[in-house]
Every structure is written in C-alpha cells, then in structure tokens.
Design an enzyme around this catalytic site. Structure first.
Site, mmCIF file in Angstrom:
data_model
loop_
_atom_site.group_PDB
_atom_site.id
_atom_site.type_symbol
_atom_site.label_atom_id
_atom_site.label_comp_id
_atom_site.label_asym_id
_atom_site.label_seq_id
_atom_site.Cartn_x
_atom_site.Cartn_y
_atom_site.Cartn_z
ATOM 1 N N ARG A 101 0.944 -1.199 -0.084
ATOM 2 C CA ARG A 101 -0.015 -0.099 -0.011
ATOM 3 C C ARG A 101 0.811 1.153 0.124
ATOM 4 O O ARG A 101 1.947 1.276 0.660
ATOM 5 C CB ARG A 101 -1.150 0.018 1.271
ATOM 6 C CG ARG A 101 -2.009 -1.101 1.068
ATOM 7 C CD ARG A 101 -2.798 -1.080 2.035
ATOM 8 N NE ARG A 101 -2.119 -0.933 3.444
ATOM 9 C CZ ARG A 101 -2.965 -0.050 4.335
ATOM 10 N NH1 ARG A 101 -3.927 0.520 4.137
ATOM 11 N NH2 ARG A 101 -2.118 0.062 5.339
ATOM 12 N N SER A 174 7.698 -5.405 6.898
ATOM 13 C CA SER A 174 7.281 -6.567 7.795
ATOM 14 C C SER A 174 8.016 -7.897 7.849
ATOM 15 O O SER A 174 7.142 -8.818 7.443
ATOM 16 C CB SER A 174 5.854 -6.711 7.996
ATOM 17 O OG SER A 174 5.325 -5.253 8.441
ATOM 18 N N ASP A 228 5.309 -3.606 11.178
ATOM 19 C CA ASP A 228 3.944 -3.076 11.702
ATOM 20 C C ASP A 228 3.801 -2.899 12.857
ATOM 21 O O ASP A 228 3.024 -2.090 13.426
ATOM 22 C CB ASP A 228 3.060 -4.383 10.795
ATOM 23 C CG ASP A 228 3.546 -5.662 11.324
ATOM 24 O OD1 ASP A 228 4.522 -6.070 11.901
ATOM 25 O OD2 ASP A 228 2.681 -6.595 10.782
#
Ligand code: ADP
Ligand code: MG
Length: 492
Positions: A101, A174, A228
């Site tokens: 994203r 992550s 994250d």
C-alpha cells in the site's frame, strides 16, 4: 477407524437426524473434547508462569545480540515517537503481505489526521518468487507504483509545482531486518510468500531509494524503516501519550514497546552516540518466537508445527494467531471423525486438508446465535463437506472453537502482562495510565477473542490496576504508523 465399525443403536434418539450416532460414538467424541479442554487449560497459575517466563526471555534477548533467547528483542532505532504535534504531508509504503500500500497523510499539528489517501497495489506473483523475482524487479515495481501515486496526488491538489521540496517517506517492511539506523537495515530472511533471494543481506532502504531515483522520485527521502508492530506503537502514541506498547494480533502475532536505553545491554553504542536524547528506545520483541514449558500444548499443536514451514519456531505465534487457530480446530474435528461417526464418517478428504478451515470460520461458528446453530451447520457443510450433524454435535463444535480461542486470548493477555511487568507498569501502586495499541484482524473482528483477552487482563492485573490499563484498537497502525514515524524523524 476399524474399532468403530461395530455400532450400537442409539437408545434415546428424540429427533431424526440424517446421521445415526450411537452412545459410544458420543462418548468417544466427548472424550476428545474433554482431553482437549484439559490440555488447553490456562489457570491463573499457568498464566502467571507464562508472563514470568516472557519477562525472562525478554531480559535474555536484551542481554546480547544473537543470544539463545527465542524472543529476539530487535533494537529499532526509533527513539522518538510522534506526539500529535507533527505537521505536513508525509508518504508511507507498507509491504508485508500480498498487497502493498502507498499512503499520503496530511498532519495539521492538532493531533488528528487531516487527510489520508491510500492506494492498494497487488504484487504480481512472478515478482514474489521464481526467476523474475529479483530485488531489482521487485523494488522497481514498488517505486513505479509509488511514483504514479505521487504524481496523481500532487497533480490532484495542485502541489506539483513545488518540485524542490523534499518529500519524506516512511517504509513499513514487515520481514525480519537487522536494523543499523532509523533508515537502514538488512533483510535477514523472507517469510510468508516471498522468496527474492538476492535481496537477502541487502539494505532494503538503499534498494528502494535507488529504484525511486530511477523513477524520477529525486525529491523523496526514505526517512524511516519500521515494521508493522512499531507502526502500531507510533499510531497509538500519536493519539495517546500514555501508549507504552503495541501488539499485532492478525495473521501472525508480535509486540513492540518502549524500553529505557539503560536496560538494553546489547546496544552497540552508548545512547548519546546514537543521537538518542530521550533515553528510550522502541524494541520490536518478535515475541511470536517465544517458547516455554509452561505453554499448554496438545497433540494437535505438535502436528501443526511438524507440518509447518518453520517447525520448532514461532511456538507462541502458532498457539495464538489467526493463521493457525482454524487449523487447530480442523485437527480436533479430524480426530473426532476417526473416533466416531458424528461428523459423517466416510469422506475425510477435506478434513485432512491443511488450512481449509480458517480463523474467520472459527469466529463465525463461535458467534453463532441461531437456535439450531445454522451457521455452524453451513460452515461444516461448505468448508468440510460435513452434513446432517445433530444439534448436539454442532454444540460440540462450538465448544472446540471456544476452547481453542480462549487459550489463544488468555495466552496473549499473559504476554501483555509480561511486557507491563517488564517496564514496571500495571502494578498495584502504579497510578499511571497505560495504553496498549492493538492492530490485526483477529483482535478487530473476533469479538469473543477480544472480550476474553480483556477479561483475562483484568483477572491478572486485578480490577483496580486494570481500570488504568487501556487496550485500544489502532486501525491500520501499520500504514499510518510509517508516515507518522517519518514525520517524527522529519528533517525539514
Ligand atoms: P495481517 O496480519 O496479515 O497484516 P490483518 O491484520 O488484516 O492482516 O489480519 C488478518 C488475519 O486476521 C487473518 O489471517 C485472520 O486470521 C484474522 N481475521 C480476519 N477476519 C477475522 C474474523 N472475522 N474473525 C477472526 N479472525 C479474523
Ligand atoms: Mg497487518
């Protein structure tokens, strides 16, 4: 199983069901469930021992780099968290699953997020593994999508003329990284669906920055590299100054928290040389790797582990997180199907297929409030091709979901108590508020899990201390957090 070929007629059948089950069938199934209940029990003494063992492993992980602790306690180089006063536009890139994203947020200094635009881009499988999956191709793809997003965004609000201004980007990556500064780190290994071999050992920020230059993003600097968990902590901290820790309860599980630098024996340089003025440092615990003889495990957990991609690793994660709960329940149902005909007997193809039953399935069955447990019946039929179960059998399935989810939620609570104890929070005389930010689909969508975790925290901390403890959902901490850390480390 052969032993079950002999069936006695049921004595008290009050309603006709398509499956015929004998009382010995019912007894056999009940025994499987009661054995499961015993093996998964998490009485207060067990939870207390788990919390204490977590503290011990955290201490060991902070003592020395590459030590024996399975809780790696990674130094993140994040020593300043956003406090709500940040201003300006910041970009973020979130890579950790099958989609990545890109985000742009505008912060107005008043604590909120004035504007937030996000775009999700699927990553082609050929770039995740296989011959085309080179570091150059992957980062090229990411940078190209980022460049397109930046052009669209800045064109949209007429920001395009300001070509000289340095834009800042936070990068949430992550995967396990050995961090060397706030904006650099080398990939230790890929996990999940990624296998881009030539990226291992490479500085992922340098690789991204190079690809960005190639795509004309000369005026954009990667100012923070985080994961994250750290992003969730930053998000929590942005909204609430009393945030002390963050927990991910999604596909996997992990936690990060704020540690004082003098408790980190393995820090390679004294805090002052790191430019650290706060005397604190965010630690990414990687607590999913936690293991302890106090963890209540079953034959199903052992089988799941043995058949997993990483046998012997991530023991705590395999008892708790969303990737696994569904498969634990499936294994219990499989066992019952070998001991009785309550689940239809015969065709067990689906019951022997790993991951056909997911944690969202477990959650829907566990929350089924229809009088005849119609949702359970639907899930069993749809996912496992088990039809015609009795209401009693469906109740048993719900109980299995409850046992497995309860163990998970209570163990997660014990881990949180471990972190609170480690930093001297939540004790009887502690008057301070303590906030733990949580992100992840398991916590967000599984209400009974969340309630159980919260009530277990209260049970462990006592009512009074629990009243000063707040568990807050930090929705999308992973993406937003990167932009916020970039803002906190802004050089402009
Ligand atoms: P990730 O951890 O991959 O970043 P999420 O935080 O969105 O992703 O969490 C996704 C996980 O959350 C899924 O793997 C699933 O196990 C769990 N999950 C999603 N929805 C539900 C639900 N309704 N009930 C229980 N668990 C859920
Ligand atoms: Mg996530």
């Amino acid at each position: 199983m052969a032993a079950l070929a002999k069936k006695r007629p049921a004595r008290h059948r009050t309603r006709a069901t398509p499956s015929s089950s004998s009382s010995s069938d019912v007894e056999a199934a009940k025994r499987v469930v009661s054995d499961l209940r015993d093996a998964c029990a998490t009485p207060a003494t067990t939870l207390d021992a788990v919390a204490a063992a977590m503290v011990g492993e955290m201490d060991a992980g902070l003592a020395a780099e590459g030590g024996s602790s399975k809780v790696k306690m990674i130094v993140t180089f994040v020593d300043a968290l956003p406090n709500g006063g940040e201003e300006g536009s910041f970009y973020a890139l979130d890579l950790g699953g099958t989609n990545f994203r890109v985000l742009r947020v505008r912060l107005a200094g008043g604590g909120g997020v004035a504007e937030r635009v996000a775009r999700e881009v699927p990553i082609p499988h050929r770039l995740m593994s296989g011959d085309d999956a080179t570091s150059e191709n992957l980062f090229d793809f990411i940078a190209s999508a980022l460049a397109e997003f930046v052009a669209d965004e800045e064109g949209r609000d007429g920001d395009g003329g300001d070509g000289e201004r340095m834009r800042e980007l936070g990068f949430t990556f992550s995967f396990p990284v050995r961090q060397t500064s706030i904006a650099s780190g080398k990939l230790i290994r890929w996990t999940k669906a990624f296998a881009v071999d030539d990226a291992v050992g490479e500085d992922v920020v340098a690789a991204l920055q190079a690809a960005m230059s190639k795509h004309g993003l000369h005026n954009m600097r990667v100012s923070a590299l985080i994961n994250d968990t750290v992003g969730t902590l930053a998000t929590g901290s942005y909204y609430d100054d009393d945030t002390v820790a963050a927990v991910i309860l999604g596909t996997g599980t992990n936690a990060a928290y704020i540690e004082s630098t003098n408790a980190i024996a393995k820090l390679s340089s004294p805090p002052a040389e790191l430019g650290n003025s706060s005397n604190t440092m965010v630690i990414n615990t990687e607590w999913g790797g936690f293991d302890s003889p106090f963890l209540p495990t079953t034959e199903y957990d052992q089988a799941l582990d043995a058949e997993s991609l990483n046998p012997g690793e991530q023991t705590y994660e395999k008892l708790i997180s969303g990737l696994y709960l569904g498969d634990i329940v499936r294994r219990v149902l499989l066992k019952i199907s070998t001991k009785s005909s309550l689940l239809g007997g015969g065709d067990t193809d689906l019951l022997t297929t790993r991951f056909v039953l997911t944690t969202p399935d477990v959650s829907s069955m566990h929350h089924d409030e229809t009088p005849d447990l119609a949702i359970v019946a639907d899930k069993l039929a749809e996912k496992l091709n088990i039809r015609g179960t009795s209401l009693e059998t469906r109740r048993m399935v719900v109980e299995i979901c409850d046992i497995v989810a309860t163990r998970s939620a209570r163990l997660a609570a014990a881990g949180i108590v471990g972190i609170l104890r480690k930093i001297g929070r939540g004790g009887a005389g502690d008057e301070r508020r303590s906030v733990v930010a949580v992100d992840g689909g398991l916590f967000e969508h599984y209400a009974k899990f969340r309630q159980c975790m919260e009530s277990t925290l209260e049970e462990m901390l006592g009512e009074e201390a629990a009243a000063r403890m707040f568990i807050k959902l930090a929705n999308d901490g992973s993406g937003l957090g990167a932009a916020l850390v970039a803002a906190a480390y802004s050089q402009s």
